[in-house]
Design a protein around this motif. Structure first.
Motif, mmCIF file in Angstrom:
data_model
loop_
_atom_site.group_PDB
_atom_site.id
_atom_site.type_symbol
_atom_site.label_atom_id
_atom_site.label_comp_id
_atom_site.label_asym_id
_atom_site.label_seq_id
_atom_site.Cartn_x
_atom_site.Cartn_y
_atom_site.Cartn_z
ATOM 1 N N GLY A 136 -78.642 -108.376 5.721
ATOM 2 C CA GLY A 136 -79.091 -109.616 5.100
ATOM 3 C C GLY A 136 -79.473 -110.718 6.080
ATOM 4 N N PHE A 137 -79.595 -110.386 7.351
ATOM 5 C CA PHE A 137 -79.992 -111.363 8.367
ATOM 6 C C PHE A 137 -81.442 -111.126 8.776
ATOM 7 C CE2 PHE A 137 -75.452 -110.859 8.813
ATOM 8 C CZ PHE A 137 -74.994 -112.143 9.036
ATOM 9 N N ASN A 138 -82.053 -112.142 9.368
ATOM 10 C CA ASN A 138 -83.312 -111.953 10.078
ATOM 11 C C ASN A 138 -82.935 -111.476 11.468
ATOM 12 O OD1 ASN A 138 -85.138 -112.851 8.090
ATOM 13 N ND2 ASN A 138 -84.707 -114.971 8.624
ATOM 14 N N GLY A 139 -83.424 -110.345 11.882
ATOM 15 C CA GLY A 139 -83.108 -109.809 13.203
ATOM 16 C C GLY A 139 -84.306 -109.904 14.129
ATOM 17 N N LEU A 140 -84.253 -110.815 15.092
ATOM 18 C CA LEU A 140 -85.304 -110.936 16.100
ATOM 19 C C LEU A 140 -84.915 -110.120 17.324
ATOM 20 C CD1 LEU A 140 -86.050 -114.768 15.963
ATOM 21 C CD2 LEU A 140 -87.255 -112.914 14.792
ATOM 22 N N GLU A 141 -85.911 -109.735 18.111
ATOM 23 C CA GLU A 141 -85.651 -108.875 19.268
ATOM 24 C C GLU A 141 -86.213 -109.471 20.551
ATOM 25 O OE1 GLU A 141 -87.064 -104.889 18.609
ATOM 26 O OE2 GLU A 141 -86.845 -105.155 16.450
ATOM 27 N N ALA A 142 -85.478 -109.297 21.651
ATOM 28 C CA ALA A 142 -85.943 -109.656 22.988
ATOM 29 C C ALA A 142 -85.488 -108.569 23.946
ATOM 30 C CB ALA A 142 -85.390 -111.005 23.419
ATOM 31 N N GLY A 143 -86.377 -108.174 24.860
ATOM 32 C CA GLY A 143 -86.064 -107.116 25.803
ATOM 33 C C GLY A 143 -85.536 -107.608 27.139
ATOM 34 N N ASN A 144 -85.603 -108.920 27.356
ATOM 35 C CA ASN A 144 -85.086 -109.485 28.601
ATOM 36 C C ASN A 144 -84.826 -110.980 28.401
ATOM 37 O OD1 ASN A 144 -87.586 -110.982 29.220
ATOM 38 N ND2 ASN A 144 -88.449 -108.963 29.626
ATOM 39 N N SER A 145 -84.307 -111.627 29.428
ATOM 40 C CA SER A 145 -83.924 -113.030 29.284
ATOM 41 C C SER A 145 -85.131 -113.941 29.081
ATOM 42 C CB SER A 145 -83.099 -113.489 30.488
ATOM 43 O OG SER A 145 -83.849 -113.341 31.678
ATOM 44 N N LEU A 187 -80.661 -113.243 17.145
ATOM 45 C CA LEU A 187 -81.517 -112.760 18.214
ATOM 46 C C LEU A 187 -80.783 -111.650 18.964
ATOM 47 C CD1 LEU A 187 -84.007 -112.853 20.026
ATOM 48 C CD2 LEU A 187 -82.953 -114.761 21.261
ATOM 49 N N VAL A 188 -81.371 -110.465 18.972
ATOM 50 C CA VAL A 188 -80.798 -109.309 19.657
ATOM 51 C C VAL A 188 -81.476 -109.176 21.014
ATOM 52 C CG1 VAL A 188 -80.467 -106.810 19.585
ATOM 53 C CG2 VAL A 188 -80.350 -108.144 17.465
ATOM 54 N N ILE A 189 -80.697 -109.282 22.097
ATOM 55 C CA ILE A 189 -81.223 -109.185 23.454
ATOM 56 C C ILE A 189 -80.690 -107.892 24.067
ATOM 57 C CG2 ILE A 189 -81.461 -110.353 25.672
ATOM 58 C CD1 ILE A 189 -80.398 -112.899 24.084
ATOM 59 N N GLU A 190 -81.604 -106.961 24.278
ATOM 60 C CA GLU A 190 -81.217 -105.623 24.748
ATOM 61 C C GLU A 190 -82.422 -105.003 25.451
ATOM 62 O OE1 GLU A 190 -79.782 -102.295 25.787
ATOM 63 O OE2 GLU A 190 -78.353 -103.443 24.591
ATOM 64 N N GLU A 191 -82.221 -104.458 26.650
ATOM 65 C CA GLU A 191 -83.316 -103.832 27.406
ATOM 66 C C GLU A 191 -83.816 -102.537 26.782
ATOM 67 O OE1 GLU A 191 -82.731 -104.553 31.990
ATOM 68 O OE2 GLU A 191 -80.853 -103.948 31.029
ATOM 69 N N GLU A 192 -82.906 -101.722 26.291
ATOM 70 C CA GLU A 192 -83.274 -100.417 25.729
ATOM 71 C C GLU A 192 -83.850 -100.601 24.335
ATOM 72 O OE1 GLU A 192 -83.199 -97.534 27.314
ATOM 73 O OE2 GLU A 192 -82.378 -98.490 29.105
ATOM 74 N N VAL A 217 -83.950 -102.001 18.609
ATOM 75 C CA VAL A 217 -84.518 -101.841 17.275
ATOM 76 C C VAL A 217 -83.430 -101.460 16.271
ATOM 77 C CG1 VAL A 217 -86.086 -100.393 15.897
ATOM 78 C CG2 VAL A 217 -86.841 -101.332 18.087
ATOM 79 N N ALA A 218 -82.534 -100.566 16.669
ATOM 80 C CA ALA A 218 -81.453 -100.136 15.765
ATOM 81 C C ALA A 218 -80.528 -101.294 15.409
ATOM 82 C CB ALA A 218 -80.659 -99.000 16.404
ATOM 83 N N ILE A 219 -80.154 -102.088 16.403
ATOM 84 C CA ILE A 219 -79.237 -103.208 16.143
ATOM 85 C C ILE A 219 -79.915 -104.265 15.285
ATOM 86 C CG2 ILE A 219 -77.944 -105.098 17.217
ATOM 87 C CD1 ILE A 219 -77.444 -103.159 19.588
ATOM 88 N N ALA A 220 -81.170 -104.608 15.611
ATOM 89 C CA ALA A 220 -81.900 -105.590 14.795
ATOM 90 C C ALA A 220 -82.033 -105.086 13.355
ATOM 91 C CB ALA A 220 -83.269 -105.874 15.402
ATOM 92 N N GLY A 221 -82.288 -103.794 13.203
ATOM 93 C CA GLY A 221 -82.366 -103.198 11.870
ATOM 94 C C GLY A 221 -81.051 -103.285 11.113
ATOM 95 N N ASP A 222 -79.951 -103.069 11.827
ATOM 96 C CA ASP A 222 -78.631 -103.205 11.191
ATOM 97 C C ASP A 222 -78.414 -104.623 10.691
ATOM 98 O OD1 ASP A 222 -78.014 -100.548 11.614
ATOM 99 O OD2 ASP A 222 -76.767 -100.930 13.388
ATOM 100 N N PHE A 223 -78.806 -105.614 11.497
ATOM 101 C CA PHE A 223 -78.686 -107.003 11.057
ATOM 102 C C PHE A 223 -79.558 -107.260 9.833
ATOM 103 C CE2 PHE A 223 -77.011 -108.110 15.373
ATOM 104 C CZ PHE A 223 -75.846 -108.720 14.938
ATOM 105 N N GLN A 224 -80.784 -106.729 9.841
ATOM 106 C CA GLN A 224 -81.677 -106.907 8.702
ATOM 107 C C GLN A 224 -81.103 -106.248 7.454
ATOM 108 O OE1 GLN A 224 -85.319 -105.413 10.379
ATOM 109 N NE2 GLN A 224 -85.692 -107.302 11.516
ATOM 110 N N ASP A 225 -80.545 -105.065 7.609
ATOM 111 C CA ASP A 225 -79.909 -104.377 6.482
ATOM 112 C C ASP A 225 -78.734 -105.170 5.936
ATOM 113 O OD1 ASP A 225 -81.732 -102.324 6.789
ATOM 114 O OD2 ASP A 225 -80.304 -100.955 7.764
#
Length: 63
Positions: A29-38, A9-14, A19-27
């Motif tokens: 071999g991980f499932n990259g989920l995203e959250a913009g706040n707590s 789970l990538v937690i980042e406001e920007e 999106v870039a970090i979650a994409g890196d995780f997906q690349d």
């Protein structure tokens, strides 16, 4: 087919950074989920027991 990749789970406001970090995780071999706040992060954690790691920014905003 069962997805056996680990979930991060990538937690980042920007959104561009998130999106870039979650994409890196997906690349990698991980499932990259995203959250913009707590609040979004807590919602993901409450409904998805497959999350194994968090990547968060320091001082993420509570909403």
């Amino acid at each position: 087919m069962i997805d056996e990749r680990q979930t991060v789970l990538v937690i980042e406001e920007e959104i561009i950074i998130r999106v870039a970090i979650a994409g890196d995780f997906q690349d990698g071999g991980f499932n990259g989920l995203e959250a913009g706040n707590s609040g979004e992060a807590l919602a993901h954690l409450a409904r998805d027991a497959s999350i194994r790691a968090l990547r968060t920014q320091y001082g993420v905003v509570s909403k």
